[in-house]
Design an enzyme around this catalytic site. Structure first.
Site, PDB file in Angstrom:
ATOM      1  N   LYS A  13    -112.091  64.430 -47.106  1.00 40.12           N
ATOM      2  CA  LYS A  13    -112.736  63.383 -45.695  1.00 40.12           C
ATOM      3  C   LYS A  13    -111.747  63.473 -45.254  1.00 40.12           C
ATOM      4  O   LYS A  13    -110.035  63.809 -45.311  1.00 40.12           O
ATOM      5  CB  LYS A  13    -113.416  62.359 -46.500  1.00 40.12           C
ATOM      6  N   TYR A  53    -126.207  61.659 -44.270  1.00 38.22           N
ATOM      7  CA  TYR A  53    -125.918  60.655 -45.162  1.00 38.22           C
ATOM      8  C   TYR A  53    -127.725  60.185 -44.390  1.00 38.22           C
ATOM      9  O   TYR A  53    -127.412  58.766 -43.871  1.00 38.22           O
ATOM     10  CB  TYR A  53    -125.285  59.954 -44.236  1.00 38.22           C
ATOM     11  N   PHE A  61    -122.868  49.946 -43.425  1.00 38.40           N
ATOM     12  CA  PHE A  61    -121.931  50.377 -43.347  1.00 38.40           C
ATOM     13  C   PHE A  61    -122.018  52.343 -42.568  1.00 38.40           C
ATOM     14  O   PHE A  61    -121.452  52.830 -42.188  1.00 38.40           O
ATOM     15  CB  PHE A  61    -121.119  50.823 -44.562  1.00 38.40           C
ATOM     16  N   ARG A  89    -118.558  65.817 -60.673  1.00 41.14           N
ATOM     17  CA  ARG A  89    -118.189  64.434 -59.833  1.00 41.14           C
ATOM     18  C   ARG A  89    -117.935  63.895 -60.643  1.00 41.14           C
ATOM     19  O   ARG A  89    -117.203  62.598 -60.619  1.00 41.14           O
ATOM     20  CB  ARG A  89    -120.122  63.574 -60.123  1.00 41.14           C
ATOM     21  N   THR A  95    -117.810  55.903 -56.902  1.00 48.46           N
ATOM     22  CA  THR A  95    -117.742  55.992 -55.607  1.00 48.46           C
ATOM     23  C   THR A  95    -116.710  55.056 -54.584  1.00 48.46           C
ATOM     24  O   THR A  95    -115.870  55.902 -53.433  1.00 48.46           O
ATOM     25  CB  THR A  95    -119.326  55.361 -55.068  1.00 48.46           C
ATOM     26  N   ARG A 106    -110.728  60.028 -56.765  1.00 49.67           N
ATOM     27  CA  ARG A 106    -110.260  58.403 -56.155  1.00 49.67           C
ATOM     28  C   ARG A 106    -110.093  57.550 -57.029  1.00 49.67           C
ATOM     29  O   ARG A 106    -109.082  56.659 -56.499  1.00 49.67           O
ATOM     30  CB  ARG A 106    -111.967  58.331 -56.382  1.00 49.67           C
ATOM     31  N   ASN A 116    -112.664  57.035 -49.241  1.00 46.86           N
ATOM     32  CA  ASN A 116    -112.736  58.023 -50.699  1.00 46.86           C
ATOM     33  C   ASN A 116    -112.833  59.107 -51.037  1.00 46.86           C
ATOM     34  O   ASN A 116    -113.182  59.780 -52.135  1.00 46.86           O
ATOM     35  CB  ASN A 116    -114.057  57.464 -51.694  1.00 46.86           C
ATOM     36  N   HIS A 119    -116.340  63.365 -50.889  1.00 45.29           N
ATOM     37  CA  HIS A 119    -117.300  63.331 -50.677  1.00 45.29           C
ATOM     38  C   HIS A 119    -118.106  64.963 -52.355  1.00 45.29           C
ATOM     39  O   HIS A 119    -117.519  65.961 -51.715  1.00 45.29           O
ATOM     40  CB  HIS A 119    -118.684  63.178 -50.492  1.00 45.29           C
ATOM     41  N   GLU A 130    -126.364  71.037 -49.364  1.00 44.23           N
ATOM     42  CA  GLU A 130    -125.338  70.485 -48.122  1.00 44.23           C
ATOM     43  C   GLU A 130    -125.274  72.191 -48.608  1.00 44.23           C
ATOM     44  O   GLU A 130    -123.742  72.131 -47.330  1.00 44.23           O
ATOM     45  CB  GLU A 130    -124.892  69.530 -49.244  1.00 44.23           C
TER      46      GLU A 130
HETATM   47  P1  CMP Z   1    -119.975  59.878 -50.526  1.00 40.71           P
HETATM   48  O1  CMP Z   1    -119.474  60.052 -51.693  1.00 40.71           O
HETATM   49  O2  CMP Z   1    -119.390  60.672 -49.197  1.00 40.71           O
HETATM   50  O3  CMP Z   1    -121.482  59.281 -49.568  1.00 40.71           O
HETATM   51  C1  CMP Z   1    -121.864  57.926 -48.613  1.00 40.71           C
HETATM   52  C2  CMP Z   1    -120.671  57.178 -48.050  1.00 40.71           C
HETATM   53  O4  CMP Z   1    -120.650  56.103 -48.312  1.00 40.71           O
HETATM   54  C3  CMP Z   1    -119.608  57.320 -49.823  1.00 40.71           C
HETATM   55  O5  CMP Z   1    -119.234  58.431 -50.197  1.00 40.71           O
HETATM   56  C4  CMP Z   1    -118.631  56.435 -49.424  1.00 40.71           C
HETATM   57  O6  CMP Z   1    -117.183  56.958 -47.808  1.00 40.71           O
HETATM   58  C5  CMP Z   1    -119.717  55.447 -48.155  1.00 40.71           C
HETATM   59  N1  CMP Z   1    -120.278  54.043 -49.230  1.00 40.71           N
HETATM   60  C6  CMP Z   1    -121.373  54.003 -49.791  1.00 40.71           C
HETATM   61  N2  CMP Z   1    -121.323  52.650 -49.711  1.00 40.71           N
HETATM   62  C7  CMP Z   1    -120.180  51.848 -48.636  1.00 40.71           C
HETATM   63  C8  CMP Z   1    -120.505  50.632 -48.552  1.00 40.71           C
HETATM   64  N3  CMP Z   1    -121.170  49.775 -49.702  1.00 40.71           N
HETATM   65  N4  CMP Z   1    -119.321  50.410 -47.778  1.00 40.71           N
HETATM   66  C9  CMP Z   1    -118.957  51.499 -47.240  1.00 40.71           C
HETATM   67  N5  CMP Z   1    -119.053  53.065 -47.841  1.00 40.71           N
HETATM   68  C10 CMP Z   1    -119.773  52.962 -47.772  1.00 40.71           C
END
Ligand code: CMP
Length: 158
Positions: A13, A53, A61, A89, A95, A106, A116, A119, A130
């Site tokens: 990211k 997404y 968010f 993973r 996350t 992470r 984070n 992805h 994907e």
């Molecule tokens: P990712 O694994 O890319 O999948 C969805 C993304 O949304 C996640 O990583 C984070 O970057 C973001 N995300 C998930 N939950 C939250 C949250 N509660 N607040 C802000 N961002 C979030």
């Protein structure tokens, strides 16, 4: 399909690109034994992010997530290996960076739930979707790799 050929998608990211972590992150996947079969840098835009997404579209968010993901180019990678989806993973961790174990990407590099670092696809089915969302077929490579014989036992290679 050969089970050691499972594929998964990783997005490195914008926060990782800005923080000079590209090499560090790619190194972790490589040294584990995952095979890089696709890799490129790209600028994500609204249409692609709304698709990628879409399951978060109603979340508070969502707008912030899109803004973050568009803030700089990302690097997308397709990794291949036995149980690649699950293994990647594990390497990424959960996350929220604050809750991730040390030793995971992470856990080592993120203080945030949104910023984070990476992805990673969450199932074989979503990996398939994907991968083709971000890559054309001619950008994916099927090639023999010399470490293969020393990564898997005979029954794992089938
Ligand atoms: P990712 O694994 O890319 O999948 C969805 C993304 O949304 C996640 O990583 C984070 O970057 C973001 N995300 C998930 N939950 C939250 C949250 N509660 N607040 C802000 N961002 C979030």
């Amino acid at each position: 399909m050969n089970k050691s050929k499972e594929r998964t998608l990783v997005i490195i990211k914008p926060d990782a690109v800005q923080r000079n972590l590209l090499g560090e992150i790619i190194k972790r996947f490589e040294r584990k034994g995952l095979k890089i079969v696709g890799l490129k840098m790209m600028q994500l835009e609204d249409v692609m992010l709304e698709e990628h997404y879409s399951h978060h579209k109603d979340k508070a968010f969502f707008f912030g997530l899109k803004k973050f993901m568009e803030s700089a180019p990302v690097t997308v990678i397709v990794l291949e290996g036995l149980e690649a989806v699950k293994t990647v993973r594990f390497i990424c961790g959960p996350t929220c960076g604050r809750e991730a174990d040390a030793g995971t990407i992470r856990g080592d590099f993120s203080m945030s739930r949104q910023l984070n670092i990476v992805h990673a696809s969450d199932s074989v089915e979503s990996a398939e979707k994907e991968i083709y969302r971000f890559f054309n077929t001619d950008e994916l490579f099927d090639y023999p790799k010399i470490d293969f014989d020393f990564l898997y036992s005979d029954d794992e290679k089938e």
